[in-house]
Design a protein around this motif. Structure first.
Motif, short mmCIF file in Angstrom:
data_model
loop_
_atom_site.label_atom_id
_atom_site.label_comp_id
_atom_site.label_asym_id
_atom_site.label_seq_id
_atom_site.Cartn_x
_atom_site.Cartn_y
_atom_site.Cartn_z
N MET A 1 0.85 -1.18 0.00
CA MET A 1 0.00 0.00 0.00
C MET A 1 0.89 1.24 0.00
SD MET A 1 -3.17 0.97 2.38
CE MET A 1 -2.74 1.80 3.87
N ASP A 2 0.62 2.19 -0.88
CA ASP A 2 1.36 3.44 -0.97
C ASP A 2 0.53 4.52 -0.26
OD1 ASP A 2 2.69 5.77 -1.56
OD2 ASP A 2 2.88 5.33 -3.69
N THR A 3 0.81 4.76 1.00
CA THR A 3 0.01 5.66 1.82
C THR A 3 -0.06 7.06 1.22
OG1 THR A 3 0.60 4.40 3.78
CG2 THR A 3 -0.26 6.61 4.14
N ARG A 4 1.07 7.59 0.76
CA ARG A 4 1.08 8.94 0.19
C ARG A 4 0.20 9.02 -1.05
NH1 ARG A 4 6.83 11.84 0.32
NH2 ARG A 4 5.47 13.45 -0.44
N ALA A 5 0.35 8.05 -1.95
CA ALA A 5 -0.43 8.05 -3.19
C ALA A 5 -1.92 7.88 -2.89
CB ALA A 5 0.05 6.96 -4.13
N ASP A 6 -2.25 7.02 -1.93
CA ASP A 6 -3.65 6.81 -1.57
C ASP A 6 -4.25 8.10 -0.98
OD1 ASP A 6 -3.33 4.21 -2.41
OD2 ASP A 6 -3.17 3.38 -0.38
N ASP A 8 -3.18 11.19 -1.45
CA ASP A 8 -3.27 12.18 -2.53
C ASP A 8 -4.47 11.91 -3.43
OD1 ASP A 8 -0.98 13.30 -1.48
OD2 ASP A 8 0.35 12.55 -3.07
#
Length: 163
Positions: A1-6, A8
């Motif tokens: 899971m890409d927390t920053r991308a999610d 954003d």
């Protein structure tokens, strides 16, 4: 899971409103596009705007007691472009638009769809932005059927300063 991308992606889908904020002291005036802003209380009414610490407007706001928050109509991109793509370090933005003084000495942009003046109650450090908690003092409401600019309307704008 890409927390920053999610994170954003969630915010991009929300398509937040943008505002143009202006501020003045006895010797300087400044203004910029603000993407981080929200009403934060109902009674008493309170509004929070966040200014990038890299921004000329932030530097002027450190000495200011009041600000004006402007709603820009979705058809008035040029006003947002002036205050978002130029920096007060290099350009007197106010020589390129119509304005007048409002409550507390704020600078009111005549071509904004609506605006309110706010007294700065407190300042809060949020890292790369400083939040100004405002007490609304008065302004001009928008005409019926006004649609304000949103984040997606300015997604291609190249800011005068990094965020």
């Amino acid at each position: 899971m890409d927390t920053r991308a999610d994170f954003d992606a969630v915010l991009a889908a929300a398509d937040a409103p943008i505002y143009v904020v202006t501020v003045a002291t006895d010797t300087e005036r400044a203004g910029c596009v603000v993407g981080f802003a929200s009403q934060v209380a109902i009674e008493p009414r309170r509004f929070l705007i966040c200014l990038s610490t890299l921004n000329y407007t932030y530097r002027v706001a450190t000495e200011a007691t009041h600000v004006a928050v402007h709603l820009v109509h979705s058809g008035s991109r040029a006003l947002a472009q002036l205050f978002g793509a130029e920096t007060g370090d290099d350009v007197d933005k106010f020589s390129w638009c119509r304005w007048h003084h409002g409550p507390g000495g704020v600078v009111v942009l005549d071509d904004a769809a609506a605006w309110f003046a706010g007294r700065i109650l407190s300042r809060h450090d949020f890292g790369d932005h400083v939040g100004l908690l405002l007490e609304p003092l008065g302004g001009t409401p928008p005409p019926p059927d006004t649609t304000g600019l949103r984040y997606h309307d300015l997604a291609d704008l190249h800011p005068g300063h990094p965020a």
